[in-house]
Enzyme design. Structure first.
Site, PDB file in Angstrom:
ATOM      1  N   HIS A  50       0.842  -1.192   0.000  1.00 50.26           N
ATOM      2  CA  HIS A  50       0.000   0.000   0.000  1.00 50.26           C
ATOM      3  C   HIS A  50       0.879   1.244   0.000  1.00 50.26           C
ATOM      4  CE1 HIS A  50       0.532  -0.632   4.466  1.00 50.26           C
ATOM      5  NE2 HIS A  50       0.827   0.650   4.372  1.00 50.26           N
TER       6      HIS A  50
HETATM    7  P1  TYD Z   1      -2.135  -3.367   7.658  1.00 54.47           P
HETATM    8  O1  TYD Z   1      -1.991  -1.920   7.341  1.00 54.47           O
HETATM    9  O2  TYD Z   1      -2.960  -4.206   6.740  1.00 54.47           O
HETATM   10  O3  TYD Z   1      -0.691  -4.022   7.809  1.00 54.47           O
HETATM   11  P2  TYD Z   1       0.444  -4.217   6.708  1.00 54.47           P
HETATM   12  O4  TYD Z   1       0.756  -2.873   6.171  1.00 54.47           O
HETATM   13  O5  TYD Z   1       1.607  -4.766   7.418  1.00 54.47           O
HETATM   14  O6  TYD Z   1      -0.069  -5.173   5.679  1.00 54.47           O
HETATM   15  O7  TYD Z   1      -2.716  -3.481   9.127  1.00 54.47           O
HETATM   16  C1  TYD Z   1      -3.120  -4.705   9.699  1.00 54.47           C
HETATM   17  C2  TYD Z   1      -4.286  -4.449  10.640  1.00 54.47           C
HETATM   18  O8  TYD Z   1      -3.895  -3.588  11.715  1.00 54.47           O
HETATM   19  C3  TYD Z   1      -5.454  -3.787   9.946  1.00 54.47           C
HETATM   20  O9  TYD Z   1      -6.635  -4.411  10.413  1.00 54.47           O
HETATM   21  C4  TYD Z   1      -5.416  -2.362  10.427  1.00 54.47           C
HETATM   22  C5  TYD Z   1      -4.749  -2.452  11.796  1.00 54.47           C
HETATM   23  N1  TYD Z   1      -3.933  -1.269  12.152  1.00 54.47           N
HETATM   24  C6  TYD Z   1      -4.335  -0.451  13.186  1.00 54.47           C
HETATM   25  O10 TYD Z   1      -5.401  -0.640  13.805  1.00 54.47           O
HETATM   26  N2  TYD Z   1      -3.524   0.609  13.545  1.00 54.47           N
HETATM   27  C7  TYD Z   1      -2.375   0.880  12.904  1.00 54.47           C
HETATM   28  O11 TYD Z   1      -1.658   1.839  13.256  1.00 54.47           O
HETATM   29  C8  TYD Z   1      -1.987   0.021  11.792  1.00 54.47           C
HETATM   30  C9  TYD Z   1      -0.705   0.273  11.044  1.00 54.47           C
HETATM   31  C10 TYD Z   1      -2.783  -1.039  11.475  1.00 54.47           C
END
Ligand code: TYD
Length: 133
Positions: A50
């Site tokens: 992303h």
């Molecule tokens: P995600 O952004 O999908 O992780 P990655 O970039 O590693 O693939 O985040 C995973 C989960 O965590 C998603 O359900 C959103 C949650 N999240 C939060 O609640 N707070 C945060 O600061 C972050 C980064 C993620």
């Protein structure tokens, strides 16, 4: 100019181990509003995929290693993060992917904004369409 911007942190080492201090607007180039970390990753299950519309981050691999790919919509570069003494700066509108996690990898992220799902661009084509050429 390279997409990969690394910051070397001073590490205070003595017989007891090492200590690294991170300070907002000092060795971290923004006001820190959020810290999160990832652990328990599997080598063959990459994360990220992303970009953020308006978010600055610094990634620090506290333990183990992983490979980070950064993409500005024109070029793609990769770097191994394998030291708690090094931060990787990721600016707005940079696509990021984290690959090849070692078993003991702990990846910490400092961010200049609170979590906001509406700030995410999770589709690569949407990302490249939004990149200012
Ligand atoms: P995600 O952004 O999908 O992780 P990655 O970039 O590693 O693939 O985040 C995973 C989960 O965590 C998603 O359900 C959103 C949650 N999240 C939060 O609640 N707070 C945060 O600061 C972050 C980064 C993620």
């Amino acid at each position: 100019m390279s997409i990969i911007k690394l910051i070397g942190f001073e590490s205070f080492e003595d017989g007891r181990g090492s200590l690294v201090s991170l300070e907002a607007n000092n060795n971290i180039p923004f006001e820190i509003k959020r810290v999160y970390y990832m652990c328990g990753m599997e080598t063959d299950r990459p994360r990220g995929f992303h970009a953020h519309k308006k978010l600055k981050q610094v990634l620090v691999c506290l333990s183990g290693k992983c490979k980070v790919i950064l993409d500005n919509g024109h070029e793609r570069e990769s770097v191994w993060l394998d030291s708690p003494d090094t931060g990787l700066v990721v600016e707005d509108m940079i696509w990021r992917e984290m690959h090849d996690f070692s078993e003991n990898c702990v990846l910490m992220v400092l961010a200049d904004e609170y979590y906001s799902e509406s700030d995410y661009i999770r589709d690569y084509k949407d990302f490249t369409n939004q990149v200012v050429s």
